[in-house]
Design a protein around this motif. Structure first.
Motif, short mmCIF file in Angstrom:
data_model
loop_
_atom_site.label_atom_id
_atom_site.label_comp_id
_atom_site.label_asym_id
_atom_site.label_seq_id
_atom_site.Cartn_x
_atom_site.Cartn_y
_atom_site.Cartn_z
N ALA A 36 37.44 118.78 28.55
CA ALA A 36 39.02 119.23 28.61
C ALA A 36 39.21 120.16 27.74
O ALA A 36 40.49 120.58 27.44
CB ALA A 36 39.90 117.90 28.56
N ARG A 37 38.30 120.74 27.07
CA ARG A 37 38.59 121.81 25.83
C ARG A 37 38.11 122.98 26.25
O ARG A 37 36.83 123.23 26.83
CB ARG A 37 37.98 121.32 24.63
N ARG A 38 38.70 124.02 26.46
CA ARG A 38 38.47 125.54 26.46
C ARG A 38 37.88 125.92 25.32
O ARG A 38 38.53 125.64 24.21
CB ARG A 38 39.38 126.10 26.99
N GLY A 39 37.04 127.05 25.22
CA GLY A 39 36.57 127.74 23.97
C GLY A 39 37.60 128.72 23.86
O GLY A 39 38.28 129.16 24.33
N ARG A 40 37.61 128.99 22.38
CA ARG A 40 38.70 129.85 21.78
C ARG A 40 38.04 130.86 21.08
O ARG A 40 37.39 130.49 19.99
CB ARG A 40 39.71 129.00 20.87
N ALA A 69 31.34 132.24 30.23
CA ALA A 69 32.05 130.93 29.73
C ALA A 69 32.60 130.05 30.99
O ALA A 69 32.86 128.98 30.70
CB ALA A 69 33.16 131.17 28.79
N GLU A 70 32.56 130.69 32.19
CA GLU A 70 33.54 130.12 33.20
C GLU A 70 32.92 128.83 33.52
O GLU A 70 33.59 127.95 33.69
CB GLU A 70 33.40 131.08 34.33
N ALA A 71 31.54 128.74 33.67
CA ALA A 71 31.07 127.45 34.31
C ALA A 71 30.96 126.46 33.29
O ALA A 71 30.80 125.28 33.42
CB ALA A 71 29.44 127.83 34.62
N LEU A 72 31.04 126.79 31.79
CA LEU A 72 31.29 125.80 30.82
C LEU A 72 32.57 125.36 30.41
O LEU A 72 32.79 124.67 29.65
CB LEU A 72 30.86 126.52 29.40
N GLY A 73 33.78 125.59 31.16
CA GLY A 73 34.97 124.98 31.11
C GLY A 73 35.86 126.42 30.76
O GLY A 73 37.40 125.99 30.62
N GLY A 74 35.50 127.44 30.55
CA GLY A 74 36.34 128.73 30.50
C GLY A 74 36.46 129.07 28.93
O GLY A 74 36.04 128.62 27.82
N LEU A 75 37.18 130.15 28.90
CA LEU A 75 37.23 130.75 27.40
C LEU A 75 38.57 131.53 27.26
O LEU A 75 39.17 132.05 28.09
CB LEU A 75 36.11 131.84 27.31
N GLY A 205 28.51 137.87 25.97
CA GLY A 205 28.35 136.93 26.90
C GLY A 205 27.53 135.71 26.17
O GLY A 205 28.05 134.45 26.58
N ALA A 206 26.49 136.04 25.24
CA ALA A 206 25.85 134.82 24.42
C ALA A 206 26.92 134.09 23.54
O ALA A 206 26.94 132.72 23.44
CB ALA A 206 24.94 135.42 23.78
N VAL A 207 27.86 134.90 22.88
CA VAL A 207 28.66 134.38 21.90
C VAL A 207 29.80 133.51 22.77
O VAL A 207 30.04 132.51 22.46
CB VAL A 207 29.43 135.24 21.23
N ALA A 208 30.17 134.15 24.02
CA ALA A 208 31.05 133.38 24.69
C ALA A 208 30.60 132.03 25.29
O ALA A 208 31.22 130.95 24.99
CB ALA A 208 31.48 134.07 25.94
N ALA A 209 29.37 131.92 25.56
CA ALA A 209 28.58 130.73 25.82
C ALA A 209 28.80 129.68 24.65
O ALA A 209 28.95 128.54 24.86
CB ALA A 209 27.04 130.98 26.27
N TYR A 210 28.52 130.31 23.65
CA TYR A 210 28.47 129.51 22.38
C TYR A 210 30.01 128.73 22.23
O TYR A 210 30.18 127.71 21.92
CB TYR A 210 28.12 130.30 21.24
N ALA A 211 30.88 129.78 22.25
CA ALA A 211 32.40 129.20 21.80
C ALA A 211 32.75 128.07 23.18
O ALA A 211 33.39 127.26 22.73
CB ALA A 211 33.15 130.41 22.03
N GLY A 213 30.61 126.40 25.09
CA GLY A 213 29.47 125.07 25.21
C GLY A 213 28.77 124.68 24.02
O GLY A 213 27.88 123.87 24.25
N GLY A 214 28.74 125.68 22.90
CA GLY A 214 27.94 125.07 21.85
C GLY A 214 26.57 125.85 21.85
O GLY A 214 26.34 126.57 22.54
N ALA A 215 25.68 125.44 20.94
CA ALA A 215 24.59 126.15 20.60
C ALA A 215 23.54 125.88 21.78
O ALA A 215 22.82 127.08 22.14
CB ALA A 215 23.86 125.61 19.37
N GLN A 216 23.53 124.79 22.57
CA GLN A 216 22.64 124.80 23.61
C GLN A 216 23.10 125.54 24.86
O GLN A 216 22.16 126.07 25.39
CB GLN A 216 22.83 123.14 24.00
N ALA A 217 24.46 125.69 25.00
CA ALA A 217 24.77 126.95 25.99
C ALA A 217 24.45 127.97 25.75
O ALA A 217 24.21 128.86 26.54
CB ALA A 217 26.26 126.76 26.04
N MET A 218 24.42 128.60 24.44
CA MET A 218 23.79 129.86 24.20
C MET A 218 22.58 129.90 24.39
O MET A 218 22.00 130.91 24.91
CB MET A 218 23.97 130.08 22.71
#
Length: 237
Positions: A36-40, A69-75, A205-211, A213-218
């Motif tokens: 339920a949490r979006r990246g910031r 970030a979209e597939a990971l809950g958004g940013l 894109g890589a940093v957005a994935a981290y923000a 979804g975390g390190a695994q998403a990156m």
């Protein structure tokens, strides 16, 4: 790695510096994300005169952050920039890449000194209000007191916000400073060639994935977007 099996490094050519950056960045502690949490993410840019030739290009390519970030809950992203004499501005939060590009297109670069210390202090203030997952900074030079700004970077690191500093060009003073700030925040410093805009696009894109979804998403983003022929070098140990 917390929350899952250790990831296997992607096989690639020795010259794949983007991949090397992503491998190292996976060691950054994972952001505490949930369904339920979006990246910031705070996206800060140097808008002094030396950046004018590449500003429009950066405005066009930043949309990769939202796509990744979209597939990971958004940013959610907040744009901040400095320019001129003591001019520092920040936008409202947005989750729309088109809106962020529109905001950037309205900014004109103006001669002045760097204000990276102000960027780091602003990021710390922002995360005290509501937790930031990452700070992205894009710039090409450094003209401040290294120890004073380093202290601000240390404070940001203490708050658990990694800074990803992307350096345009090869200014040696900036490279040394950015590498220091990256280490103090447990983030990363990378140089990119402005003539290869795909480099910055993938890194954002890589940093957005981290923000989001975390390190695994990156790590997953790195596996999906293998790049082997970009003129990009990693700085710092």
């Amino acid at each position: 790695m917390p929350g899952g099996e250790p990831s296997v490094p992607v096989k690639r050519d020795k010259g794949d510096a983007v991949g090397a950056f992503l491998d190292k960045a996976r060691a950054v502690p994972a952001a505490a994300t949930g369904a339920a949490r979006r990246g910031r993410l705070l996206f800060c840019m140097d808008a002094t005169a030396s950046r004018e030739p590449s500003w429009d290009r950066a405005a066009r390519i930043q949309g990769e952050m939202f796509v990744a970030a979209e597939a990971l809950g958004g940013l959610d992203v907040r744009l901040a920039f400095y320019r001129g004499f003591d001019d520092f501005k920040a936008s409202k939060w947005t989750s729309n890449g088109v809106e962020l590009a529109r905001l950037m297109s309205r900014v004109s670069c103006l001669a002045g000194n760097t204000q990276i210390g102000r960027v780091l202090a602003f990021a710390a203030e922002e995360t005290r209000r509501q937790k930031l997952d990452a700070l992205v900074f894009v710039g090409d030079c450094f003209e401040e007191n290294l120890d004073a700004v380093g202290a601000l970077a240390g404070q940001l690191g203490f708050l658990g916000v990694p800074a990803f500093l992307f350096q345009e060009g090869d200014n040696a003073v900036a490279a040394h400073a950015f590498a220091q700030f990256a280490r103090l925040t447990n983030g990363q410093h990378c140089r990119f060639d402005a003539s290869s805009p795909d480099a910055l696009r993938r890194l954002l894109g890589a940093v957005a994935a981290y923000a989001a979804g975390g390190a695994q998403a990156m790590a997953d983003y790195a596996a999906l977007h293998r790049i082997t022929t970009l003129r990009l070098t990693r700085a710092g140990p």
